[in-house]
Design an enzyme around this catalytic site. Structure first.
Site, PDB file in Angstrom:
ATOM      1  CD  GLU A 139      -4.429  -5.771  21.104  1.00 50.56           C
ATOM      2  OE1 GLU A 139      -4.747  -4.896  21.537  1.00 50.56           O
ATOM      3  OE2 GLU A 139      -2.654  -5.704  21.105  1.00 50.56           O
ATOM      4  NE  ARG A 181       6.027   2.050  12.853  1.00 43.56           N
ATOM      5  CZ  ARG A 181       6.685   2.773  12.655  1.00 43.56           C
ATOM      6  NH1 ARG A 181       7.742   2.695  14.256  1.00 43.56           N
ATOM      7  NH2 ARG A 181       6.987   3.893  11.841  1.00 43.56           N
ATOM      8  CE1 TYR A 216      -2.283   7.286   1.732  1.00 44.61           C
ATOM      9  CE2 TYR A 216      -2.887   4.024   2.126  1.00 44.61           C
ATOM     10  CZ  TYR A 216      -2.546   5.446   2.625  1.00 44.61           C
ATOM     11  OH  TYR A 216      -1.423   5.276   4.168  1.00 44.61           O
ATOM     12  CE  LYS A 236      -0.321   0.260  12.443  1.00 38.34           C
ATOM     13  NZ  LYS A 236       0.199   1.842  12.477  1.00 38.34           N
ATOM     14  CB  CYS A 285       4.680   3.936  17.340  1.00 35.51           C
ATOM     15  SG  CYS A 285       4.650   3.394  15.827  1.00 35.51           S
ATOM     16  CE  LYS A 317      -1.936   0.492   9.004  1.00 34.33           C
ATOM     17  NZ  LYS A 317      -1.262   1.475  10.205  1.00 34.33           N
ATOM     18  CB  SER A 329       0.941   2.980   1.725  1.00 34.14           C
ATOM     19  OG  SER A 329       1.784   1.504   2.193  1.00 34.14           O
ATOM     20  NE  ARG A 365       6.257   1.537   8.474  1.00 27.92           N
ATOM     21  CZ  ARG A 365       6.709   0.520   9.759  1.00 27.92           C
ATOM     22  NH1 ARG A 365       8.226  -0.101   9.518  1.00 27.92           N
ATOM     23  NH2 ARG A 365       6.284  -0.133  10.407  1.00 27.92           N
TER      24      ARG A 365
HETATM   25  C1  PBG Z   1       1.542   4.691  12.042  1.00 23.88           C
HETATM   26  C2  PBG Z   1       0.250   4.606  10.918  1.00 23.88           C
HETATM   27  C3  PBG Z   1       1.470   3.910   9.997  1.00 23.88           C
HETATM   28  C4  PBG Z   1      -0.395   3.273   8.829  1.00 23.88           C
HETATM   29  C5  PBG Z   1      -0.697   3.913   9.982  1.00 23.88           C
HETATM   30  N1  PBG Z   1      -0.480   4.950  10.334  1.00 23.88           N
HETATM   31  C6  PBG Z   1       2.391   2.742  10.141  1.00 23.88           C
HETATM   32  C7  PBG Z   1       3.019   2.667  10.721  1.00 23.88           C
HETATM   33  O1  PBG Z   1       2.526   1.366  11.609  1.00 23.88           O
HETATM   34  O2  PBG Z   1       4.604   2.404  10.309  1.00 23.88           O
HETATM   35  C8  PBG Z   1       0.057   2.579   7.329  1.00 23.88           C
HETATM   36  C9  PBG Z   1      -0.813   2.838   7.042  1.00 23.88           C
HETATM   37  C10 PBG Z   1      -0.301   2.383   5.282  1.00 23.88           C
HETATM   38  O3  PBG Z   1       0.654   1.801   5.085  1.00 23.88           O
HETATM   39  O4  PBG Z   1      -1.223   2.868   4.654  1.00 23.88           O
HETATM   40  N2  PBG Z   1       1.231   4.214  13.062  1.00 23.88           N
HETATM   41 ZN    ZN Z   2       3.242   5.041  15.221  1.00 20.28          ZN
END
Ligand code: PBG
Ligand code: ZN
Length: 325
Positions: free
Chosen positions: A233, A217, A313, A195, A130, A248, A274, A205
């Site tokens: 945060e 990450r 979704y 997050k 990222c 998230k 997701s 991904r």
């Molecule tokens: C990118 C991002 C991610 C998601 C949203 N923006 C993936 C990640 O951080 O690896 C995840 C969304 C999802 O799983 O639906 N930084």
């Molecule tokens: Zn990212």
């Protein structure tokens, strides 16, 4: 008051009474639909791990947005899959990239639709992290400028809201400053404030082609064990000018959503990610659960926990059902 004077079942007798005393109401206007935009034309690639979702090229995205709008969805969040990836993710600020073009296509197709863009480098970097890599480590401060440029590119293309998801320190402040300096002080920021480094992002991904080539990450996304840190945060992002703060994933972090709502009283978004979607779809396909019922109960639980806004979704499907109710 105790039994037998008090009998909670009295208020559960009929659908009318139940609705009258219902504490939480889910509405289609709470929902944001994620859309994946890919370079090229006439592309509609099914995302196998997320039934019902596709990577659309710019020429097809307007129609998809219109369908969502007609189902009752009033906001989308865009993720881009560019033709070119490199070490620093330059195509993230290409004004002819999939996201800027998709913003315009959607606005053309349905001008009232609220178009939000995800701002991050992982879809644009060859290594899938990222941010920028320095000796294998994601460098914070040199990533900030790139994120600022990406956000500005989206704002220039007409984005209604910017949503940074990278988890670099200081990015909200940097993006706010760059937007303000360039005449976009009216464009709000919805920050992915808390997050977590989560295994629930697996299907995404695949969808965005953003799996890190090596490593993980964990040096920038949060440790799932931490709750107090999430409050710090969120406080930082609010201090830097975030208008909406996000938690998230959603379901495994309902406690965090509730704490953020109680401690900050800011508009709170939750990302029903997701993996949360795919699990429901997979179990429903097998006939093990009632997919629609589980979907609605899930979304309601996120709202009840304190989220004002849900990125999901399920947005289109849920909006259709909410319309009918
Ligand atoms: C990118 C991002 C991610 C998601 C949203 N923006 C993936 C990640 O951080 O690896 C995840 C969304 C999802 O799983 O639906 N930084
Ligand atoms: Zn990212």
């Amino acid at each position: 008051m105790n039994f037998p004077q008090y009998r909670p079942r009295r208020l559960r007798k009929s659908a009318i009474i139940r609705k009258m005393v219902r504490e939480t109401e889910l509405s289609a206007s709470d929902l944001i639909l994620p859309l994946f935009v890919i370079h090229g034309s006439a592309v509609r690639n099914p995302i196998t791990s997320m039934p019902g979702h596709y990577q659309y090229s710019v020429d097809l995205i307007g129609k998809e947005a219109k369908e969502a709008w007609e189902a009752g969805v009033s906001a989308v969040i865009l993720f881009g899959i560019p033709a070119e990836k490199d070490e620093i993710g330059k195509s993230a600020f290409d004004s002819e990239g999939p996201v800027p073009l998709a913003i315009k296509a959607i606005k053309e197709s349905i001008p009232e639709m609220l178009v939000i863009t995800d701002v991050c480098m992982c879809e644009y970097t060859s290594h899938g992290h990222c941010g920028v890599l320095h000796n294998g480590y994601v460098d914070n401060d040199s990533t900030l400028e790139l994120l600022g440029r990406e956000a500005l590119t989206h704002a220039e293309a007409g984005a209604d809201m910017i949503a940074p998801s990278d988890m670099m320190d200081g990015r909200v402040g940097m993006i706010r400053k760059i937007l303000d300096r360039n005449g976009y002080s009216e464009v709000p920021i919805m920050s992915y404030a808390a997050k977590y480094s989560s295994a629930y992002y697996g299907p995404f991904r695949d969808a965005a082609g953003s799996t890190p080539e090596s490593g993980d990450r964990k040096s920038y996304q949060m440790d799932p064990a931490n709750s107090n840190e999430a409050m710090r945060e969120v406080a930082l992002d609010i201090g830097e000018g975030a208008d909406i703060v996000m938690v998230k994933p959603a379901l495994p972090y309902l406690d965090i959503i509730r704490r953020v709502k109680d401690e900050f009283d800011y508009p709170v978004a939750a990302y029903n990610v997701s993996g949360e979607y795919s699990m429901v779809k997979a179990a429903a396909e097998k006939g093990w659960i009632d997919g629609e019922a589980v979907m609605m109960e899930t979304l309601l639980s996120i709202k009840r926990a304190g989220a004002d806004i849900i990125i999901t979704y399920f947005a289109k499907e849920a909006a259709k059902l909410l319309k009918g109710s």
